[in-house]
Design a protein around this motif. Structure first.
Motif, PDB file in Angstrom:
ATOM      1  N   GLU A 110       0.838  -1.216   0.000  1.00  0.00           N
ATOM      2  CA  GLU A 110       0.000   0.000   0.000  1.00  0.00           C
ATOM      3  C   GLU A 110       0.866   1.256   0.000  1.00  0.00           C
ATOM      4  O   GLU A 110       0.598   2.217  -0.723  1.00  0.00           O
ATOM      5  CB  GLU A 110      -0.911   0.007   1.225  1.00  0.00           C
ATOM      6  CG  GLU A 110      -2.079  -0.949   1.114  1.00  0.00           C
ATOM      7  CD  GLU A 110      -2.912  -1.028   2.384  1.00  0.00           C
ATOM      8  OE1 GLU A 110      -4.055  -1.489   2.293  1.00  0.00           O
ATOM      9  OE2 GLU A 110      -2.399  -0.646   3.465  1.00  0.00           O
ATOM     10  N   ALA A 111       1.918   1.244   0.802  1.00  0.00           N
ATOM     11  CA  ALA A 111       2.792   2.420   0.877  1.00  0.00           C
ATOM     12  C   ALA A 111       3.511   2.645  -0.451  1.00  0.00           C
ATOM     13  O   ALA A 111       3.682   3.786  -0.891  1.00  0.00           O
ATOM     14  CB  ALA A 111       3.806   2.240   2.009  1.00  0.00           C
ATOM     15  N   LEU A 112       3.903   1.565  -1.100  1.00  0.00           N
ATOM     16  CA  LEU A 112       4.627   1.697  -2.364  1.00  0.00           C
ATOM     17  C   LEU A 112       3.713   2.213  -3.474  1.00  0.00           C
ATOM     18  O   LEU A 112       4.095   3.072  -4.267  1.00  0.00           O
ATOM     19  CB  LEU A 112       5.233   0.341  -2.764  1.00  0.00           C
ATOM     20  CG  LEU A 112       5.950   0.266  -4.108  1.00  0.00           C
ATOM     21  CD1 LEU A 112       7.047   1.318  -4.217  1.00  0.00           C
ATOM     22  CD2 LEU A 112       6.544  -1.124  -4.315  1.00  0.00           C
ATOM     23  N   ILE A 113       2.497   1.707  -3.528  1.00  0.00           N
ATOM     24  CA  ILE A 113       1.607   2.059  -4.641  1.00  0.00           C
ATOM     25  C   ILE A 113       0.905   3.394  -4.402  1.00  0.00           C
ATOM     26  O   ILE A 113       0.739   4.187  -5.326  1.00  0.00           O
ATOM     27  CB  ILE A 113       0.547   0.945  -4.866  1.00  0.00           C
ATOM     28  CG1 ILE A 113       1.234  -0.407  -5.111  1.00  0.00           C
ATOM     29  CG2 ILE A 113      -0.387   1.296  -6.028  1.00  0.00           C
ATOM     30  CD1 ILE A 113       2.175  -0.434  -6.289  1.00  0.00           C
ATOM     31  N   SER A 114       0.497   3.636  -3.175  1.00  0.00           N
ATOM     32  CA  SER A 114      -0.344   4.825  -2.983  1.00  0.00           C
ATOM     33  C   SER A 114      -0.022   5.610  -1.718  1.00  0.00           C
ATOM     34  O   SER A 114      -0.767   6.508  -1.356  1.00  0.00           O
ATOM     35  CB  SER A 114      -1.820   4.398  -2.955  1.00  0.00           C
ATOM     36  OG  SER A 114      -2.034   3.439  -1.948  1.00  0.00           O
ATOM     37  N   GLY A 115       1.086   5.308  -1.051  1.00  0.00           N
ATOM     38  CA  GLY A 115       1.381   5.984   0.210  1.00  0.00           C
ATOM     39  C   GLY A 115       2.389   7.117   0.070  1.00  0.00           C
ATOM     40  O   GLY A 115       2.888   7.398  -1.017  1.00  0.00           O
ATOM     41  N   SER A 116       2.653   7.752   1.184  1.00  0.00           N
ATOM     42  CA  SER A 116       3.628   8.850   1.208  1.00  0.00           C
ATOM     43  C   SER A 116       5.044   8.277   1.242  1.00  0.00           C
ATOM     44  O   SER A 116       5.254   7.087   1.535  1.00  0.00           O
ATOM     45  CB  SER A 116       3.401   9.699   2.454  1.00  0.00           C
ATOM     46  OG  SER A 116       3.675   8.916   3.605  1.00  0.00           O
TER      47      SER A 116
ATOM     48  N   LEU B 107       6.295   4.804   3.106  1.00  0.00           N
ATOM     49  CA  LEU B 107       7.077   3.793   2.388  1.00  0.00           C
ATOM     50  C   LEU B 107       8.402   3.526   3.102  1.00  0.00           C
ATOM     51  O   LEU B 107       8.816   2.379   3.244  1.00  0.00           O
ATOM     52  CB  LEU B 107       7.315   4.225   0.940  1.00  0.00           C
ATOM     53  CG  LEU B 107       8.198   3.284   0.107  1.00  0.00           C
ATOM     54  CD1 LEU B 107       7.606   1.871   0.059  1.00  0.00           C
ATOM     55  CD2 LEU B 107       8.374   3.826  -1.309  1.00  0.00           C
TER      56      LEU B 107
ATOM     57  N   GLN C 265       8.864   1.260 -10.151  1.00  0.00           N
ATOM     58  CA  GLN C 265       8.247   0.913  -8.868  1.00  0.00           C
ATOM     59  C   GLN C 265       9.086  -0.095  -8.099  1.00  0.00           C
ATOM     60  O   GLN C 265       9.148  -0.038  -6.878  1.00  0.00           O
ATOM     61  CB  GLN C 265       6.825   0.377  -9.071  1.00  0.00           C
ATOM     62  CG  GLN C 265       5.800   1.446  -9.401  1.00  0.00           C
ATOM     63  CD  GLN C 265       5.523   2.387  -8.231  1.00  0.00           C
ATOM     64  OE1 GLN C 265       6.425   3.022  -7.693  1.00  0.00           O
ATOM     65  NE2 GLN C 265       4.269   2.496  -7.828  1.00  0.00           N
TER      66      GLN C 265
ATOM     67  N   ARG D 270      11.829   1.938  -6.560  1.00  0.00           N
ATOM     68  CA  ARG D 270      11.323   2.785  -5.474  1.00  0.00           C
ATOM     69  C   ARG D 270      11.080   1.938  -4.223  1.00  0.00           C
ATOM     70  O   ARG D 270      11.382   2.354  -3.107  1.00  0.00           O
ATOM     71  CB  ARG D 270      10.031   3.484  -5.927  1.00  0.00           C
ATOM     72  CG  ARG D 270       9.451   4.413  -4.894  1.00  0.00           C
ATOM     73  CD  ARG D 270       8.434   5.372  -5.497  1.00  0.00           C
ATOM     74  NE  ARG D 270       7.926   6.242  -4.443  1.00  0.00           N
ATOM     75  CZ  ARG D 270       6.775   6.047  -3.801  1.00  0.00           C
ATOM     76  NH1 ARG D 270       5.994   5.037  -4.142  1.00  0.00           N
ATOM     77  NH2 ARG D 270       6.402   6.866  -2.842  1.00  0.00           N
ATOM     78  N   GLY D 271      10.567   0.750  -4.429  1.00  0.00           N
ATOM     79  CA  GLY D 271      10.322  -0.136  -3.297  1.00  0.00           C
ATOM     80  C   GLY D 271      11.600  -0.509  -2.581  1.00  0.00           C
ATOM     81  O   GLY D 271      11.653  -0.599  -1.351  1.00  0.00           O
TER      82      GLY D 271
ATOM     83  N   LYS E 234      -3.037  -7.291  -3.874  1.00  0.00           N
ATOM     84  CA  LYS E 234      -3.161  -5.948  -3.280  1.00  0.00           C
ATOM     85  C   LYS E 234      -2.925  -4.870  -4.340  1.00  0.00           C
ATOM     86  O   LYS E 234      -3.662  -3.878  -4.401  1.00  0.00           O
ATOM     87  CB  LYS E 234      -2.157  -5.794  -2.132  1.00  0.00           C
ATOM     88  CG  LYS E 234      -2.345  -4.527  -1.327  1.00  0.00           C
ATOM     89  CD  LYS E 234      -3.664  -4.554  -0.566  1.00  0.00           C
ATOM     90  CE  LYS E 234      -4.194  -3.187  -0.253  1.00  0.00           C
ATOM     91  NZ  LYS E 234      -5.479  -3.219   0.456  1.00  0.00           N
TER      92      LYS E 234
ATOM     93  N   LEU F 288      -5.682  -2.034  -5.558  1.00  0.00           N
ATOM     94  CA  LEU F 288      -5.359  -0.603  -5.511  1.00  0.00           C
ATOM     95  C   LEU F 288      -5.476   0.056  -6.881  1.00  0.00           C
ATOM     96  O   LEU F 288      -5.765   1.239  -6.994  1.00  0.00           O
ATOM     97  CB  LEU F 288      -3.956  -0.398  -4.954  1.00  0.00           C
ATOM     98  CG  LEU F 288      -3.785  -0.726  -3.471  1.00  0.00           C
ATOM     99  CD1 LEU F 288      -2.310  -0.700  -3.072  1.00  0.00           C
ATOM    100  CD2 LEU F 288      -4.556   0.271  -2.599  1.00  0.00           C
TER     101      LEU F 288
END
Lengths: 108, 247
Positions: free
Chosen positions: A12-18, A22, B129, B132-133, B238, B242
């Motif tokens: 959730e943090a990676l896709i849509s969080g701050s 993250l 992504q 970033r992760g 997930k 989203l």
């Protein structure tokens, strides 16, 4: 499932969080599961950022066998209200194949 | 071209993953099937620019994306229909529709150009992504490599269950014989980019490193590198929710 809540929080943090959310989730995954698991969780998230858009931009139907397989949890996710829920089709089994399997489900 | 740098990360990044990101960036800079390298890099730049688009923000917040009109905040290097394709797919993929796509095609974008655009978009998103992760910044975009697109369309591709023609496994020619696994069932998502086989191959390579190796079993207890297949599928589900993706 081990560490399910943590992996959901990270995703959730990676896709849509701050950025802060993250960073916190990333640290927790590293501390709890290790750096290799962090890399794999990030990699899978990235792959499905792509797969979801491939499916929705190309307008492929969802194979009906998946509808049966996901009956018990789909509504809880709110997925039945998604636009793509209207686009269903039979599983693409090769002509001549007697049967095929999608995970645990037999098709045809 | 710019090389991908994994040296600054605090965690070890496996070589297969680093390799596929390097190959993806190299492909991005080269002429594809329908777009030259400069257009592919411009598409990638526009993908990264979507986050700064006020129209996309307004549409995302609206009950229907079609209720909000306006012009995208773009970098200016691409025609408006192509900009709309990029912005809609990146910002609000769960509410795309066949009538929207038909409108785009009526404005002159070909179905194959559209599919290649989707291929570039998803490759950039998957790499960005993932990095970033892990805690890495985005890699600078590469300089385009001169060259002409191949402009080859698979002869066996036919209109069918999707919004654009697909190449069914039974219709592949020798040139596309490597495209699909030799299994009785080839899911639609594996066929989705098949109007441009090079994009199918490219995303299969990414998925091999970022999802599961091709041909892996459905055993949920199976370890996929450092996490289990069940954990992989949880993350995948997930992300799908989203993004409003039913598939």
């Amino acid at each position: 499932m081990p560490h399910a809540a943590l992996l959901v929080r990270f995703t959730e943090a990676l896709i849509s969080g701050s950025d802060a959310a993250l960073e916190a989730a990333r640290f927790e995954v590293m501390e709890t599961l290790g750096g290799g698991a962090l890399v794999d969780a990030a990699a899978v998230s990235g792959a499905f950022e792509g797969y979801t858009r491939i499916a929705d931009a190309i307008g492929i139907p969802t194979e009906t066998v998946k509808i049966e397989m996901t009956e018990d949890f789909r509504a809880g996710l709110g997925a039945d209200s998604f636009t793509g829920a209207q686009n269903l089709g039979p599983a693409p089994v090769r002509p001549g194949a007697e049967s095929a399997f999608w995970g645990p489900a037999r098709v045809k | 071209m710019n090389e991908l740098d994994f040296d600054t990360t605090a965690v070890p990044v496996r070589e297969g993953l680093a390799d596929v990101h390097r190959r993806t960036w190299r492909r991005l800079a080269e002429a594809g099937t329908w777009w030259d390298g400069a257009t592919r890099v411009a598409i990638a730049a526009e993908v990264r620019n979507v986050a700064a688009c006020a129209l996309c923000d307004s549409r995302k917040a609206a009950l229907s994306p079609y209720a909000v009109t306006g012009t995208h905040d773009s970098l200016g290097g691409l025609p408006e229909p192509l900009v709309d394709v990029i912005h809609r797919i990146v910002s609000d993929p769960g509410r795309l529709s066949q009538s929207w796509l038909n409108g785009i095609l009526a404005e002159g974008l070909s179905d194959a150009e559209y599919v290649e655009t989707v291929g570039v978009i998803v490759s950039v998103l998957a790499v960005d992504q993932c990095r970033r992760g892990i805690g890495l910044g985005p890699i600078p975009l590469p300089d385009p490599v001169p060259g002409e697109p191949t402009r080859t369309r698979p002869e066996g591709a036919k209109p069918g269950p999707a919004w654009v023609p697909l190449l069914a496994p039974e219709d592949v020619s020798e040139a596309e014989a490597d495209l699909y696994p030799d299994t009785p069932l080839v899911s639609y998502v594996l066929q989705a980019l098949s109007l441009v086989p090079a994009e199918t191959r490219a995303y299969n390579e990414i998925a091999h490193e970022q999802y599961t190796p091709a041909g892996a079993s459905w055993d949920l207890d199976r370890q996929v590198r450092e996490i289990t297949f069940a954990q992989v599928e949880l993350i995948a589900s997930k992300v799908s929710v989203l993004n409003g993706c039913f598939y």
